[in-house]
Each structure stands twice: as C-alpha cells, then as structure tokens.
Scaffold this motif. Structure first.
Motif, short mmCIF file in Angstrom:
data_model
loop_
_atom_site.label_atom_id
_atom_site.label_comp_id
_atom_site.label_asym_id
_atom_site.label_seq_id
_atom_site.Cartn_x
_atom_site.Cartn_y
_atom_site.Cartn_z
N LEU A 118 0.79 -1.29 -0.02
CA LEU A 118 0.16 -0.07 0.03
C LEU A 118 0.90 1.31 -0.12
N GLU A 119 2.08 1.24 0.68
CA GLU A 119 2.69 2.36 0.67
C GLU A 119 3.84 2.49 -0.43
N SER A 120 3.76 1.43 -1.28
CA SER A 120 4.90 1.68 -2.28
C SER A 120 4.61 2.81 -2.99
N SER A 121 5.60 3.40 -3.46
CA SER A 121 5.67 4.50 -4.72
C SER A 121 5.16 5.60 -3.81
N LEU A 122 4.83 5.61 -2.49
CA LEU A 122 4.68 7.04 -1.81
C LEU A 122 5.84 7.55 -1.50
N SER A 123 6.81 7.10 -1.36
CA SER A 123 8.28 7.53 -1.13
C SER A 123 8.79 8.32 -2.65
N PHE A 124 8.24 7.71 -3.68
CA PHE A 124 8.56 8.18 -5.11
C PHE A 124 7.86 9.68 -4.98
N LEU A 125 6.82 9.75 -4.53
CA LEU A 125 5.66 11.05 -4.54
C LEU A 125 6.61 11.88 -3.51
N ALA A 126 7.05 11.44 -2.68
CA ALA A 126 7.54 12.38 -1.66
C ALA A 126 8.98 12.95 -2.09
N SER A 127 9.73 12.34 -2.83
CA SER A 127 10.92 12.71 -3.43
C SER A 127 10.63 13.60 -4.60
N VAL A 128 9.72 13.45 -5.25
CA VAL A 128 9.28 14.32 -6.34
C VAL A 128 8.91 15.63 -5.82
N GLY A 129 8.10 15.46 -4.72
CA GLY A 129 7.38 16.74 -4.32
C GLY A 129 8.64 17.64 -3.62
N SER A 130 9.76 17.04 -2.90
CA SER A 130 10.72 17.77 -2.24
C SER A 130 11.95 17.92 -3.33
N VAL A 131 12.09 17.29 -4.26
CA VAL A 131 13.38 17.52 -5.30
C VAL A 131 13.02 18.29 -6.39
N SER A 132 11.83 18.15 -7.00
CA SER A 132 11.56 18.60 -8.36
C SER A 132 11.68 20.41 -8.30
N PRO A 133 11.29 21.02 -7.19
CA PRO A 133 11.54 22.36 -7.16
C PRO A 133 12.98 22.94 -7.39
N TYR A 134 13.61 22.08 -6.67
CA TYR A 134 15.33 22.32 -6.62
C TYR A 134 15.89 22.07 -8.04
N VAL A 135 15.39 20.96 -8.93
CA VAL A 135 15.73 20.63 -9.92
C VAL A 135 15.41 21.91 -11.15
N GLY A 136 14.19 22.32 -11.03
CA GLY A 136 13.76 23.28 -11.77
C GLY A 136 14.38 24.46 -11.56
N LEU A 137 14.69 24.61 -10.17
CA LEU A 137 15.65 26.05 -10.09
C LEU A 137 17.14 25.81 -10.59
N LEU A 138 17.57 24.60 -10.56
CA LEU A 138 18.74 24.62 -11.19
C LEU A 138 18.82 24.83 -12.67
N GLY A 139 17.67 24.52 -13.32
CA GLY A 139 17.52 24.65 -14.60
C GLY A 139 17.60 26.43 -14.68
N THR A 140 16.75 26.96 -13.93
CA THR A 140 16.29 28.52 -14.13
C THR A 140 17.83 29.10 -13.69
N VAL A 141 18.57 28.62 -12.87
CA VAL A 141 19.85 29.17 -12.63
C VAL A 141 20.63 29.32 -13.79
N TRP A 142 20.82 27.92 -14.41
CA TRP A 142 21.69 27.74 -15.53
C TRP A 142 21.29 28.63 -16.63
N GLY A 143 19.88 28.89 -16.75
CA GLY A 143 19.59 29.54 -18.13
C GLY A 143 19.73 31.02 -17.76
N ILE A 144 19.56 31.51 -16.57
CA ILE A 144 19.74 32.73 -16.26
C ILE A 144 21.51 33.14 -16.34
N MET A 145 22.17 32.20 -15.88
CA MET A 145 23.57 32.38 -16.15
C MET A 145 24.23 32.56 -17.58
N ASN A 146 23.39 31.73 -18.26
CA ASN A 146 23.57 31.85 -19.98
C ASN A 146 23.30 33.11 -20.35
N SER A 147 21.90 33.65 -19.89
CA SER A 147 21.41 34.73 -20.43
C SER A 147 22.20 36.13 -20.09
#
Lengths: 272, 219
Positions: free
Chosen positions: B120-149
């Motif tokens: 029942l609990e399977s893949s709940l951890s996946f949701l948790a990590s997506v929820g906590s990590v993906s903003p940071y990943v997105g932020l990384l992309g943003t920082v990279w793009g702004i750096m290039n810009s």
C-alpha cells in the motif's frame, strides 16, 4: 486472474488520466501565456506601423501626357513671281494716206494703251502691295504661331521638368524610406549577431572585421566569409561563428530583400 | 513568444532539466491516480469485510471463501486468512500451548499485515521525493538559464530588457515545470500517507480483536 485484470485496468486508467492532466496543464500554460502575450503583441504592431513608413513606395501616378502641341503647318510659300509686264504692242503700220488720222488714232491708241498700261501698272502695284500686305500678315501669323509654339513647348518642357522633379522627389523619398527600412533591418541583424560574438581574449585594440553574409529568403544564413580580416584570426572566426549562430535573421521580403539582403557586408568591432 | 517557443529555444542543459521534470511529473501523476484507485479499493474491501465479519458469519466459511478467492480478496481478508490458517494448523497439533498458539497466530497476521502495508505504501516515497526535489531541479535549470542569459549579455554593447527578458523567461519555465510536478506530488503524498495510516490502524485493531476472538475459542 481477476485481480490482475483489475490491476492492469487501474493502471490503464491511471495512465490515461495522467496524460489528460498533462495535456490540460500544457493547454493552460500555452493558451494562458499566449493570451497574455496577445495584448502586448497588438501594442507592438500598432507601434511598428506608426513608426515605420510603409514598405511599399507610394504608387506613382503615371505622368499625364505632355500637352500636345500641334505642329503648325508652314504657310504655303506665297508666289512671288510677278506677272511679266505686257509686251508693248507693235506699232501698226501706218497708211500714208491716213497717216495723220492714223497717226492721231495711233497716238490716241497709244495714249490709251499707255493709260491702260499705267492703269494696269497701278493696279499691278496695288495688287502687289496687297499681296505684300498679305504676305506680311501671313508672316506675322507665322511668327505668332511660331512664338505660340515656342511658348507651348517651353510650357510643356517646364511641366515635364516639374513632373520629372516630382517623380524624382517621390523616388528619392521611396528610396530614403527603403534605405531607412534596410538600415533598420541591418541594425537588427548586427545587434543580433553582436549578441553571439564571443570576443576572444587575445584581441588587442579595436580592429574591424568585415564579413560578407549571403542569406536565404527566410533569413537563414547560406554563407559567411570574411572580406576584410581584422588581423586577429580568432576574432574573425568568432564573428563568423556568431553570424551562423545568430540565424535566422529578420529580413524584409520581396524586392527589398533581393536588392539588399541577398548578399551584404557587415563590419564588426570588439568594442563599439 | 509562446511557451512552446520558449521551451524549444532554451539551451540544452535547461531542456534536459525540463525533460527530467516532465518525466517526474508524468510518473508522479501516474502513481497518484494508481494510488487513488488502490486505496479506494482497499478502503471499500476493508469496510465490506468488517461488516461481514462483525455480522456474525461463520469463521470457517469466511476462511474458505478467503482462501479460494485469494487473488481478489482485500487486505483485511488476507490478514484474517493468514491468522486463521496458522491458528487451525497449530490447533490440530496435540498438546499445543495456548500462549504459543496465540503468539504464532499473531506473528502470521503481523507478517501479512506488514507485507500488505508495504504494497500500500509503495511509490509513496517516490511522490515524496518528487515533491521535495523537483522544485530544486527546476531552480537549477532556471539558474543555469539565467547564467547563460547574463553571459550573453556581457557581449552586448547596451543591455536592454529586450536582451535579457527572453533568456530569463526561458529559464523560469524550468521552475514553473518543477512546481507543476512538485505541488500535486506533495499534496497527494500527504493525503495518501494519512489514508494509509488510517487503514493501518483499522488493520491493527482488527487483528487484535480477531486474536481475542480466537483465544476465546481455544478455551
């Protein structure tokens, strides 16, 4: 078995719903943002059209045909040949008998003839004078006609010159508009390329590199070559690379492109 | 300047980040829906079995049915089946100790419970990590793009907003995608964790009560 089927159907449902959600999100993102963008777009369009002269030069009216001056036919040459004076009548042979009478008669006759001659001469003279006057008149008319014709010619010439001037002015204006347009596009292209130029650290001073760019109608670069090297190979190459990377450029379409952007030269300096 | 052109115009690292985030978002939504279905089914089956059990049905008949339809049975049914099987096996042995009997029954139920909770609990951890990590990943992309810009900006003679804005917009798309992936994942994770906890409490209390019933049968 039933559980497996249940599970796989749940998975299928989950997959389908996942895609639906993402499509929805994408639509929201695309339409939401483009809707916001549209307002800005229209504003830009208005500005563009206000600021720029229309790219097509104003239609030139065909110049009105010059007023036709009908050539005045030269007046027929007046016949100047005068009638030869009448031959003097041979003196009639006088009869001795009737000499006196005859003589008298002859004299009378002669006189009459003389008078007639005189009269005739006077008439001739009068006619001559008349003819002369006529001739004079004709000449005058001719001169008048000539003068009128000259005046008309001058007028026509003046009108034509004016039209030519107006046409030249229009053409000059159109050319100036075209040039402005071309300059604007050139500046845009130059600015775009400049953004991509990575000035190598080895550049010393502010050398100028000229490149000849050949474009395709869409604004894509067909060919770039260095026309006047700056003296720094790395900088030349950087400019060349930048031109390639900056494509596609915004270029006008049609005649303006063919004349000015098929192949053109641009100069770049590291610092400008 | 649509969003699609912003995405296609972004630099390769930013595009990679966006792709990863899109994948994360796809998977997290897939698991969200899957979990919704699974948990709803588990709750329904639990309620059904509880009603049946407490309505005073014959334990043997219930066991027979649970054992025959093991594939389609619910979680609670399986716990009951494991406990009852262990109990009957043990009771058949001569000279069985009541304490040992109850212990092994409880252990069997415990084992099944844990296995079920795991699924029942399977893949709940996946949701948790997506929820906590993906903003940071997105932020990384943003920082990279702004750096290039900004690096591109260094070569421009006069920097106007027009030079910077597209690059930053491109970069910010990455953060937007990251947040799109993260927010549902976090909400779903919290919701599912609560649901699973409530189910777990129901299972545990059932197994306690069931062992009491079995203990009463021994005497």
């Amino acid at each position: 078995m039933a559980a497996m089927a249940l599970r796989s159907s749940a998975e299928a449902w989950a997959g389908a719903l996942t895609f639906t959600v993402h499509l929805l999100l994408l639509a929201l993102l695309v339409f939401g943002v483009s809707w916001q963008q549209q307002k800005v777009d229209t504003a830009q369009v208005v500005e563009l059209w206000r600021d720029l002269p229309s790219s097509t030069p104003p239609k030139e009216e065909p110049p009105p045909p010059p007023p036709e001056v009908k050539p005045v036919p030269p007046p027929p040459q007046p016949k100047l040949e005068a009638k030869p004076p009448p031959k003097p009548e041979p003196a009639p042979k006088a009869d001795i008998a009737l000499k006196d009478k005859l003589e008298k008669e002859r004299k009378l006759k002669e006189q009459a003839a003389l008078e007639a001659e005189k009269k005739k001469l006077a008439a001739d003279k009068q006619r001559e004078a008349q003819r002369e006057a006529e001739l004079e008149k004709k000449k005058k008319a001719e001169a008048d006609a000539l003068k009128a014709k000259q005046a008309a010619d001058a007028e026509a010439k003046r009108v034509a010159a004016e039209q030519q001037l107006a046409r030249d002015k229009l053409a000059a204006e159109a050319a100036a508009a075209a040039k402005r347009e071309v300059d604007k596009y050139l500046a845009g292209i130059q600015a775009k390329v400049r953004r991509f130029v990575l000035v190598p650290p080895s550049v010393q001073g502010n050398p100028e590199a000229e490149v000849v760019v050949t474009l395709l109608p869409g604004g894509e670069v067909l060919n770039v070559r260095v026309k006047k090297p700056s003296g720094n190979l790395a900088y030349d190459e950087a400019v060349e690379r930048a031109v390639r990377r900056a494509q596609p450029f915004e270029v006008p379409s049609g005649e303006l492109f063919q004349r000015n952007f098929r192949e053109f030269t641009m100069a770049f300096r590291p610092q400008s | 300047m649509s969003v699609l052109s912003l995405i296609t115009g972004a630099s390769v690292p930013v595009q990679l980040v966006m792709g990863a985030l899109l994948l994360a978002s796809l998977f997290s939504w897939y698991y969200i829906f899957l979990k919704i279905f699974t948990l709803r089914r588990a709750a329904r089956q639990t309620a059904e079995f509880e009603r049946e059990f407490w309505s005073g049905a014959d334990l043997n008949a219930l066991y027979q049915r649970a054992a025959s339809g093991r594939e389609s049975s619910g979680t609670l049914e399986r716990i009951f089946e494991a406990g009852f099987r262990e109990f009957t096996k043990h009771r058949r042995e001569p000279g069985a100790d009541v304490a040992a009997l109850m212990d092994s029954t409880r252990r069997a139920m415990r084992a099944t419970y844990q296995r079920e909770m795991d699924s029942l609990e399977s893949s709940l951890s996946f949701l948790a990590s997506v929820g906590s990590v993906s903003p940071y990943v997105g932020l990384l992309g943003t920082v990279w793009g702004i750096m290039n810009s900004f690096r591109g900006l260094a070569n421009v003679a006069q920097a106007t907003l027009g030079h910077v804005a597209p690059g930053i917009a491109e970069a910010l798309i990455a953060t937007a995608i990251g947040l799109f992936a993260a927010i549902p994942a976090v909400v779903a994770y919290n919701r599912f964790a609560g649901d699973v906890n409530r189910l777990a409490i129901r299972f545990e209390s059932f197994s306690e009560e069931f062992s009491n019933i079995l203990q009463r049968q021994v005497r």
